[in-house]
Design an enzyme around this catalytic site. Structure first.
Site, PDB file in Angstrom:
ATOM      1  N   GLY A 172       0.829  -1.211   0.000  1.00  0.00           N
ATOM      2  CA  GLY A 172       0.000   0.000   0.000  1.00  0.00           C
ATOM      3  C   GLY A 172       0.854   1.246   0.000  1.00  0.00           C
ATOM      4  N   ASN A 173       0.215   2.389   0.180  1.00  0.00           N
ATOM      5  CA  ASN A 173       0.976   3.642   0.280  1.00  0.00           C
ATOM      6  C   ASN A 173       0.318   4.534   1.332  1.00  0.00           C
ATOM      7  OD1 ASN A 173      -1.073   5.360  -1.044  1.00  0.00           O
ATOM      8  ND2 ASN A 173      -0.577   4.115  -2.841  1.00  0.00           N
ATOM      9  N   ARG A 174       0.902   5.702   1.551  1.00  0.00           N
ATOM     10  CA  ARG A 174       0.493   6.538   2.691  1.00  0.00           C
ATOM     11  C   ARG A 174      -0.691   7.461   2.388  1.00  0.00           C
ATOM     12  NH1 ARG A 174       4.551   6.001   6.352  1.00  0.00           N
ATOM     13  NH2 ARG A 174       6.608   5.515   5.504  1.00  0.00           N
TER      14      ARG A 174
END
Ligand code: CTP
Length: 408
Positions: free
Chosen positions: A213-215
């Site tokens: 995932g990412n932020r």
């Protein structure tokens, strides 16, 4: 709470009837006031048994009115003045008794007489015992009012003051505010326009319990969706892995990973005037999804995941636009940590965008997760406009201003 441009300086009359939910309406009056509205509160006599005018005067900074004000010799037809200048009349909580009076044109207190005189949209937020709400008399009154163009919000299903569970609870003040934005914005510059907005990051599964995932928090995309609703647009909000509350009025489609987001965006864009692609889409996905949780064994010291590219959604939209002309306008984002302008310009051209919103996501006060952003607009003609640090809601306002110009 921030001031809301759509609500700022609007005259909102808030009619409060006698139900226990009246105490929650003080919070609504406060929210509307903080958003910049001039809120005139009218209490029915039974409302004053639950909350007094002093409470409303304290949160709105204006004197709250009761039926006694109708008869004051120093007041000249206050109901006509209130009704004429109002941009919106909200009646919350609306009791069965007041609904009956409104449906039959009765005007025996300052609220009902103001409702008759009003020329603005009227929002009704019912709250009552479930049996009273489902009663045929109440439902007949509701039908009459709906036919006359009254906007109903709720009631919601849940626990009521009687302790019973049923349909009769007043919807929460934050949702009433959201609905008020839909009603106030309905005739805005994007009325009749269909806008697709993507928001949040995608999760690319590796096994049944893990993902890449990412932020991204989704805050910027959600703020853009809200700003589009404020201007009257019909918004489809396609959301990656984010749990933020849906802006009232948006049609939300939740997806987890890049592939279904691509399918959802391309499908929604077939009918859309514009796409604003604020989602942080993962660029890679696991080449093989493990059927079961990947176990570590005593001798696993290194572990490799083979990755392949995800679809580039904006590329897919560009191809669709070239074949069917929809969407008319495409706006993308560029999340960069170096060479902001050069990288963003390259993306603008490669993805066939009309505008790219570039941001340096390595800054601590801008980009992912925080409530502020510092972005630079780059247009298809190469014009570069750096904006100051501002809230994501303000960035959203500016993006929508540019979109309206692009749509012409
Ligand atoms: N985007 C997309 N499909 C992807 C990846 C990104 O449509 N698979 C969109 C994003 O929503 C954004 C724009 O493309 O509007 C730029 O995204 P960004 O992550 O900044 O760039 P990438 O195209 O992914 O390129 P790179 O990761 O090399 O910077």
């Amino acid at each position: 709470m921030d001031s809301i441009p759509l609500v700022h300086n609007k005259n909102i009359v808030l009619g409060v009837c006698g139900g226990i939910a009246a105490y929650k309406v003080a919070d609504l009056a406060s929210k509307l006031t903080q958003a910049g509205a001039q809120v005139d509160v009218i209490l029915t006599e039974s409302a004053t048994k639950f909350v007094g005018p002093v409470t409303f005067a304290a949160v709105t900074g204006r004197s709250a009115l009761t039926t006694d004000d109708l008869w004051r010799h120093d007041q000249h037809v206050p109901h006509v003045q209130l009704g004429e200048k109002a941009d919106l009349l909200i009646i919350a909580p609306a009791t069965a008794n007041t609904l009956a009076k409104l449906a039959h044109g009765q005007a025996d207190n300052l609220l009902t007489v103001t409702a008759l005189a009003a020329r603005c949209p009227i929002m009704v937020v019912p709250a009552m015992d479930g049996g009273m709400w489902s009663n045929a008399a109440t439902q007949a009154n509701v039908s009459i009012l709906r036919e006359r163009g009254f906007h109903f919000v709720g009631p919601a299903l849940g626990r009521m003051a009687s302790g019973l569970i049923g349909e009769g609870r007043m919807v929460e003040p934050s949702e009433i505010l959201g609905f008020a934005r839909v009603v106030l914005g309905a005739k805005g510059p994007l009325a009749g326009r269909k806008i697709v907005v993507s928001a949040g990051g995608t999760h690319e599964a590796i096994d049944p319990v893990r993902f890449i995932g990412n932020r991204s928090s989704g805050k910027q995309g959600f703020a853009i969706a809200q700003a589009a609703i404020d201007r009257g647009a019909e918004v489809t909000l396609i959301v990656g892995a984010v749990t933020l509350p849906t802006p009232y009025g948006a049609q939300r489609i939740d997806v987890e990973s890049a592939q279904p987001m691509c399918e959802a965006v391309v499908a929604a864009c077939r009918e859309a005037d514009a796409l604003i692609m604020a989602a942080a889409v993962a660029d890679f996905q696991a080449a093989h999804l493990a059927d079961h949780k990947i176990k570590k064994t005593r001798d696993t010291v290194e572990f490799e995941v083979h990755l392949t590219r995800t679809p580039d959604i904006l590329q897919a939209v560009k191809e669709q636009k070239e074949s069917i002309g929809k969407p008319q306008i495409t706006i993308g984002f560029a999340a960069e940590t170096q060479n902001l302008i050069d990288h963003a310009l390259a993306k603008l051209h490669a993805k066939g965008l009309d505008l790219i919103v570039a941001n340096d996501v390595s800054a601590t006060d801008a980009g992912f997760a925080v409530d502020t952003n510092r972005v630079t607009f780059i247009g298809a003609g190469g014009g570069v406009e750096p904006l100051a640090l501002m809230s994501k809601a303000q960035v959203a306002e500016r993006v929508l201003d540019r979109l309206i110009k692009l749509l012409g």
